[in-house]
Design a protein around this motif. Structure first.
Motif, mmCIF file in Angstrom:
data_model
loop_
_atom_site.group_PDB
_atom_site.id
_atom_site.type_symbol
_atom_site.label_atom_id
_atom_site.label_comp_id
_atom_site.label_asym_id
_atom_site.label_seq_id
_atom_site.Cartn_x
_atom_site.Cartn_y
_atom_site.Cartn_z
ATOM 1 N N VAL A 295 -19.807 -8.182 30.485
ATOM 2 C CA VAL A 295 -19.731 -7.703 31.487
ATOM 3 C C VAL A 295 -19.159 -8.668 32.461
ATOM 4 C CG1 VAL A 295 -19.156 -5.340 30.040
ATOM 5 C CG2 VAL A 295 -21.549 -6.224 32.256
ATOM 6 N N PRO A 296 -18.863 -8.953 33.539
ATOM 7 C CA PRO A 296 -18.962 -9.483 34.500
ATOM 8 C C PRO A 296 -20.064 -8.730 35.602
ATOM 9 C CG PRO A 296 -16.721 -7.889 34.934
ATOM 10 C CD PRO A 296 -17.689 -7.502 33.166
ATOM 11 N N ASP A 297 -20.460 -7.213 35.781
ATOM 12 C CA ASP A 297 -21.391 -6.963 36.596
ATOM 13 C C ASP A 297 -22.234 -5.661 35.734
ATOM 14 O OD1 ASP A 297 -22.741 -4.574 38.705
ATOM 15 O OD2 ASP A 297 -21.474 -5.725 40.082
ATOM 16 N N ILE A 298 -23.175 -5.817 35.259
ATOM 17 C CA ILE A 298 -23.764 -4.875 34.335
ATOM 18 C C ILE A 298 -24.058 -3.636 34.949
ATOM 19 C CG2 ILE A 298 -26.568 -5.483 35.019
ATOM 20 C CD1 ILE A 298 -26.364 -5.563 31.962
ATOM 21 N N GLU A 299 -24.742 -3.670 36.502
ATOM 22 C CA GLU A 299 -24.547 -2.536 37.261
ATOM 23 C C GLU A 299 -22.726 -1.664 37.406
ATOM 24 O OE1 GLU A 299 -27.500 -1.621 37.510
ATOM 25 O OE2 GLU A 299 -28.710 -3.115 37.974
ATOM 26 N N ALA A 300 -22.088 -2.336 37.599
ATOM 27 C CA ALA A 300 -21.169 -1.402 37.563
ATOM 28 C C ALA A 300 -20.502 -1.123 36.448
ATOM 29 C CB ALA A 300 -19.536 -2.267 38.151
ATOM 30 N N ALA A 301 -20.648 -1.606 35.364
ATOM 31 C CA ALA A 301 -20.174 -1.159 33.955
ATOM 32 C C ALA A 301 -21.568 -0.385 33.330
ATOM 33 C CB ALA A 301 -20.719 -2.120 32.764
ATOM 34 N N THR A 302 -23.026 -0.106 33.561
ATOM 35 C CA THR A 302 -23.588 0.566 32.997
ATOM 36 C C THR A 302 -23.368 1.926 33.937
ATOM 37 O OG1 THR A 302 -25.246 -0.598 33.272
ATOM 38 C CG2 THR A 302 -26.163 1.628 33.620
ATOM 39 N N LEU A 303 -23.039 2.164 35.589
ATOM 40 C CA LEU A 303 -22.592 2.829 35.583
ATOM 41 C C LEU A 303 -21.381 3.613 35.269
ATOM 42 C CD1 LEU A 303 -23.118 5.276 37.891
ATOM 43 C CD2 LEU A 303 -21.174 4.275 39.663
ATOM 44 N N PHE A 304 -20.072 2.274 34.907
ATOM 45 C CA PHE A 304 -19.131 3.359 33.873
ATOM 46 C C PHE A 304 -19.170 3.844 32.215
ATOM 47 C CE2 PHE A 304 -16.122 2.765 30.728
ATOM 48 C CZ PHE A 304 -14.825 2.984 31.285
ATOM 49 N N PHE A 305 -19.490 3.327 32.058
ATOM 50 C CA PHE A 305 -20.635 4.084 30.175
ATOM 51 C C PHE A 305 -21.262 5.741 30.952
ATOM 52 C CE2 PHE A 305 -19.298 -0.402 28.737
ATOM 53 C CZ PHE A 305 -18.826 0.585 27.635
ATOM 54 N N GLU A 306 -22.517 5.387 31.995
ATOM 55 C CA GLU A 306 -22.608 7.297 32.407
ATOM 56 C C GLU A 306 -22.017 7.804 32.457
ATOM 57 O OE1 GLU A 306 -26.835 4.857 33.799
ATOM 58 O OE2 GLU A 306 -25.553 5.180 35.541
ATOM 59 N N LYS A 307 -20.641 7.706 33.961
ATOM 60 C CA LYS A 307 -19.671 8.549 34.110
ATOM 61 C C LYS A 307 -18.402 8.600 32.603
ATOM 62 C CE LYS A 307 -19.607 7.515 39.393
ATOM 63 N NZ LYS A 307 -18.379 7.360 39.664
ATOM 64 N N PRO B 45 -23.470 4.582 17.969
ATOM 65 C CA PRO B 45 -24.597 3.214 17.997
ATOM 66 C C PRO B 45 -24.550 3.389 19.468
ATOM 67 C CG PRO B 45 -22.066 3.080 17.933
ATOM 68 C CD PRO B 45 -21.739 4.071 17.709
ATOM 69 N N GLY B 46 -25.415 2.353 19.818
ATOM 70 C CA GLY B 46 -25.898 1.430 21.321
ATOM 71 C C GLY B 46 -24.853 0.880 21.529
ATOM 72 N N ILE B 47 -25.015 0.838 22.805
ATOM 73 C CA ILE B 47 -24.510 0.008 23.606
ATOM 74 C C ILE B 47 -25.135 -1.323 24.211
ATOM 75 C CG2 ILE B 47 -22.052 -1.444 25.286
ATOM 76 C CD1 ILE B 47 -21.766 2.092 24.454
ATOM 77 N N GLU B 48 -24.664 -2.294 23.903
ATOM 78 C CA GLU B 48 -26.150 -3.139 24.767
ATOM 79 C C GLU B 48 -24.973 -4.586 25.397
ATOM 80 O OE1 GLU B 48 -28.841 -6.890 22.999
ATOM 81 O OE2 GLU B 48 -27.345 -6.354 22.352
ATOM 82 N N LEU B 49 -25.531 -4.131 26.915
ATOM 83 C CA LEU B 49 -24.327 -5.053 28.347
ATOM 84 C C LEU B 49 -24.752 -6.281 27.862
ATOM 85 C CD1 LEU B 49 -24.331 -1.939 30.465
ATOM 86 C CD2 LEU B 49 -22.399 -3.264 28.354
ATOM 87 N N PHE B 50 -24.619 -7.677 28.620
ATOM 88 C CA PHE B 50 -24.880 -8.789 28.610
ATOM 89 C C PHE B 50 -24.166 -9.130 30.024
ATOM 90 C CE2 PHE B 50 -25.594 -8.763 24.293
ATOM 91 C CZ PHE B 50 -26.520 -9.659 24.546
ATOM 92 N N GLU B 51 -24.532 -9.765 30.973
ATOM 93 C CA GLU B 51 -24.107 -9.748 32.225
ATOM 94 C C GLU B 51 -24.311 -11.739 32.421
ATOM 95 O OE1 GLU B 51 -23.982 -10.436 37.254
ATOM 96 O OE2 GLU B 51 -24.632 -8.151 35.854
ATOM 97 N N MET B 52 -23.302 -12.368 32.052
ATOM 98 C CA MET B 52 -23.226 -13.238 31.586
ATOM 99 C C MET B 52 -22.441 -14.329 32.824
ATOM 100 S SD MET B 52 -23.137 -14.429 27.718
ATOM 101 C CE MET B 52 -24.330 -12.921 26.974
ATOM 102 N N HIS B 53 -22.938 -15.576 33.128
ATOM 103 C CA HIS B 53 -22.301 -16.476 34.160
ATOM 104 C C HIS B 53 -22.183 -17.886 33.890
ATOM 105 C CE1 HIS B 53 -21.601 -13.089 36.907
ATOM 106 N NE2 HIS B 53 -22.576 -12.590 36.930
#
Length: 173
Positions: A15-27, A74-82
């Motif tokens: 994902v481009p932004d791990i905080e935004a992606a985490t919030l998306f999956f939470e909501k 299953p779990g979701i593993e988020l990676f923020e890479m640039h």
């Protein structure tokens, strides 16, 4: 013969932004953070080893890694890479993993949460149309996350016709 495979443990999403992606999956899916493998800003990672392990484009840096738990599944593993070369998420017509599906019990609530979290639904839910999957209330729809990954919402409360011909079953949370 006993197989050594139990099932899918997790899916990994860059994902481009791990905080935004985490919030998306939470909501959108009531996911919760289990742990942080790499905190944003941490130097506790060997970038060269990760580049070799994951066959990353040279010069790519992992900024953060986080493991989420879905309520069921299953779990979701988020990676923020640039890195110096990154592409948009795959479209369903591209080769490779193209979507993941989330089983839902209530489409109205699920699609509302998905869009409120910043996702975009492609269509309203519609009946499963493949002959092997049809049944009363069996339905699906697709959407995309704010960063462009495709997600299917699916539900099949009724038995599917394929079940008449085999003992094998699709996994259902």
């Amino acid at each position: 013969m006993q197989t050594p495979v139990r099932g899918i443990d997790h899916i990994g999403i860059t994902v481009p932004d791990i905080e935004a992606a985490t919030l998306f999956f939470e909501k959108a899916f009531a996911a919760t953070v289990i742990y942080h493998s790499v905190e944003p800003g941490s130097e506790n990672i060997d970038h060269q080893a990760q580049e070799n392990t994951l066959k990353l484009f040279p010069g790519t840096k992992i900024r953060a890694i986080r493991m989420l738990a879905m309520p069921n599944g299953p779990g979701i593993e988020l990676f923020e890479m640039h890195g110096p070369e990154q592409q948009s998420p795959a479209r369903p017509s591209d080769f490779g993993l193209q979507h993941f599906a989330v089983y839902v019990d209530d489409f109205k609530t699920a699609t509302s949460a998905f869009t409120a979290a910043g996702g975009e639904m492609f269509t309203e839910p519609k009946p499963l149309s493949f002959p092997a999957e049809r049944g009363e209330g069996n339905a699906f729809c697709y959407g995309k996350t704010p960063w462009g990954s495709v997600v299917e919402l699916i539900s099949w409360p009724s038995p599917m016709p394929y079940e008449k011909y085999t003992e094998l079953r699709r996994w259902k949370p």
